[in-house]
Design an enzyme around this catalytic site. Structure first.
Site, PDB file in Angstrom:
ATOM      1  N   MET A  12      -2.148  -6.821  -4.929  1.00  0.00           N
ATOM      2  CA  MET A  12      -3.421  -6.286  -4.444  1.00  0.00           C
ATOM      3  C   MET A  12      -3.719  -6.767  -3.029  1.00  0.00           C
ATOM      4  SD  MET A  12      -4.363  -4.246  -6.748  1.00  0.00           S
ATOM      5  CE  MET A  12      -5.968  -3.823  -6.090  1.00  0.00           C
ATOM      6  N   ASP A  31      -2.684 -17.358   1.800  1.00  0.00           N
ATOM      7  CA  ASP A  31      -2.137 -17.705   0.495  1.00  0.00           C
ATOM      8  C   ASP A  31      -1.711 -19.163   0.567  1.00  0.00           C
ATOM      9  OD1 ASP A  31      -0.987 -15.605  -1.951  1.00  0.00           O
ATOM     10  OD2 ASP A  31      -0.428 -17.712  -2.013  1.00  0.00           O
ATOM     11  N   GLU A  89      -6.728 -12.937 -12.193  1.00  0.00           N
ATOM     12  CA  GLU A  89      -7.949 -12.854 -12.995  1.00  0.00           C
ATOM     13  C   GLU A  89      -8.097 -14.068 -13.910  1.00  0.00           C
ATOM     14  OE1 GLU A  89      -9.895 -10.562 -11.564  1.00  0.00           O
ATOM     15  OE2 GLU A  89     -10.089  -9.219 -13.268  1.00  0.00           O
ATOM     16  N   LYS A  94     -10.387 -18.719  -9.616  1.00  0.00           N
ATOM     17  CA  LYS A  94     -11.365 -18.033  -8.775  1.00  0.00           C
ATOM     18  C   LYS A  94     -12.551 -18.944  -8.456  1.00  0.00           C
ATOM     19  CE  LYS A  94     -10.329 -13.204 -10.050  1.00  0.00           C
ATOM     20  NZ  LYS A  94     -10.162 -12.619  -8.714  1.00  0.00           N
ATOM     21  N   SER A 116     -11.095  -6.795 -11.691  1.00  0.00           N
ATOM     22  CA  SER A 116     -11.048  -5.622 -12.550  1.00  0.00           C
ATOM     23  C   SER A 116     -11.922  -5.777 -13.782  1.00  0.00           C
ATOM     24  CB  SER A 116      -9.601  -5.358 -12.992  1.00  0.00           C
ATOM     25  OG  SER A 116      -9.097  -6.463 -13.714  1.00  0.00           O
ATOM     26  N   HIS A 137     -13.839  -3.156  -6.917  1.00  0.00           N
ATOM     27  CA  HIS A 137     -12.617  -3.035  -7.704  1.00  0.00           C
ATOM     28  C   HIS A 137     -11.715  -2.011  -7.025  1.00  0.00           C
ATOM     29  CE1 HIS A 137     -10.520  -1.782 -11.690  1.00  0.00           C
ATOM     30  NE2 HIS A 137      -9.749  -2.535 -10.939  1.00  0.00           N
ATOM     31  N   ASN A 140      -4.779   0.232  -7.558  1.00  0.00           N
ATOM     32  CA  ASN A 140      -3.411   0.063  -7.056  1.00  0.00           C
ATOM     33  C   ASN A 140      -2.642   1.381  -7.164  1.00  0.00           C
ATOM     34  OD1 ASN A 140      -1.137  -1.425  -6.170  1.00  0.00           O
ATOM     35  ND2 ASN A 140      -0.431  -1.683  -8.258  1.00  0.00           N
ATOM     36  N   ASN A 187     -11.929  -0.231 -16.283  1.00  0.00           N
ATOM     37  CA  ASN A 187     -11.162  -1.072 -17.198  1.00  0.00           C
ATOM     38  C   ASN A 187     -11.750  -1.159 -18.595  1.00  0.00           C
ATOM     39  OD1 ASN A 187      -9.174  -1.427 -15.400  1.00  0.00           O
ATOM     40  ND2 ASN A 187      -9.439  -3.619 -15.106  1.00  0.00           N
TER      41      ASN A 187
END
Length: 283
Positions: A12, A31, A89, A94, A116, A137, A140, A187
Site C-alpha cells: 500500500m 520505513d 493492521e 500502529k 481497512s 481507506h 489496491n 470490508n
C-alpha cells in the site's frame, strides 16, 4: 502541491507513493529498513514505466521519481503537511507509530490513517491532535483505483476533512464519505466474501479456480474473491478479519483456518509469489 509523508513501504505504501509522485506531490517515504525502501523505489519506478501499458496515465518517470525521498528515521516526517500511514493492521504497531509521529511532526500536520477496518476514533485517542486525524481507506492497486473511503472520526474537524478531500482530488480520487465503524463499507462486505470463499476451499467444496470462475463468469466480476485475496495479501486479509471478529464478537467473522495456515506459511499472495495461486517473480 502538499508535501506528503508516507509511513510504511509495503504494497500500500508503494502504491500511495507512486500515486502521489505521478500527480506532482513531493513525497517522503519512511520505513524501518533501507533495503525495504530501496526495493520500494525499484518497484515504483518499474510501475511508473509501465503505467500507460497497464491502462494508467503516461508518466514522466524521471520527474516523478525525483519527487520521492526516503528515510529510515521517522524524524524525516517532521515538516510534511500530511502523513499517510500504511503499516500492517496491528494495533500495537500502529499505536506506537502514532505516539512517535505526534512527538515528531509539525503541529499542523494532518495524520491520515490508511486502514481497512480499525475505527478512526481509536487512533485519535493516542494523539494530541484528534481534530487533525482522518481515515482514508485506499484500495489496491492504489494508482489504478479512482475512489477511496473517507472516514471522519468523532473529533475530526471539518477543516481536516476539507484539506484531505483536496489532497485526494489532486491524486485523482473520488472520496466517498463513510461513517466511522469497524470495517467501514468495503470490508464489512468484502472480508465476509473472501472468508467464506476460503472456507469453500478449506472444506473441499471447490477449488480456488472454481470459486473465482463463478464470480467472474456468473456475476461479471473482473476478479474472483480469492484472486482478490492474493492481490491484497492473505496476511492483510487475515488481520482485517481478526479486527472485525474482535470488534463485533460475531461468529460470522470467525477467520477461516486456511487463511491462518497460509499466512503462517508465508503464502501471502502476489507479494510472496504464492497464495491461492502461484505467481512469477514479476507478479
Amino acid at each position: 502541491m502538499s508535501v506528503v509523508g508516507v509511513a510504511g513501504a509495503g504494497v500500500m505504501g508503494i502504491g500511495v507513493t507512486q500515486n502521489l509522485a505521478q500527480t506532482g506531490h513531493r513525497v517522503v517515504l519512511v520505513d524501518t529498513e533501507q533495503q525495504v525502501l530501496d526495493a520500494a523505489l525499484q518497484k515504483i519506478e518499474a510501475q511508473l514505466r509501465m503505467s500507460r501499458m497497464l491502462g494508467g496515465p503516461a508518466v514522466d518517470t524521471a520527474a516523478a521519481m525525483a519527487l520521492i525521498s526516503t528515510g529510515v528515521d521517522p524524524k524525516a516526517l517532521a515538516e510534511v503537511d500530511f502523513v499517510i500511514e500504511n503499516i500492517p493492521e496491528r494495533w500495537d504497531l500502529k499505536r506506537a507509530l502514532y505516539l512517535e509521529m505526534d512527538r515528531i511532526c509539525d503541529p499542523a500536520t494532518v495524520f491520515v490513517v490508511n486502514t481497512s477496518a480499525i475505527p478512526i476514533t481509536e487512533f485519535a485517542a493516542v494523539t494530541g491532535r484528534p481534530e487533525q486525524l482522518v481515515g482514508v481507506h485506499f484500495m489496491n492497486p492504489v494508482p489504478m483505483k479512482t475512489a477511496v473511503e473517507l472516514i471522519a472520526g468523532e473529533h475530526t474537524s471539518a477543516e481536516t476533512v476539507r484539506r484531505t478531500r483536496e489532497l485526494l482530488n489532486a491524486m485523482g480520487k473520488k472520496a466517498i464519505d463513510v461513517k466511522d465503524v469497524c470495517g467501514f463499507i468495503s470490508n464489512r462486505v468484502l472480508m465476509l466474501t473472501v472468508n467464506e470463499a476460503a472456507f469453500l476451499v478449506h472444506q473441499g467444496v471447490a477449488t480456488a479456480e472454481a470459486v473465482d470462475e463463478v464470480f467472474r463468469s456468473c456475476f461479471g466480476h473482473p476478479m474472483g474473491p480469492l484472486e482478490t485475496a492474493d492481490l491484497i495479501g492473505v496476511d492483510t486479509i487475515l488481520h482485517s478479519i481478526d479486527v472485525l471478529y474482535q470488534h463485533y464478537r460475531d461468529s460470522k467473522y470467525r477467520p477461516c483456518p486456511l487463511l491462518r495456515t497460509m499466512a503462517n506459511a508465508g503464502r501471502h499472495g502476489r507479494k510472496s509469489g504464492r497464495g491461492f495461486y502461484e505467481y512469477g517473480p514479476t507478479a
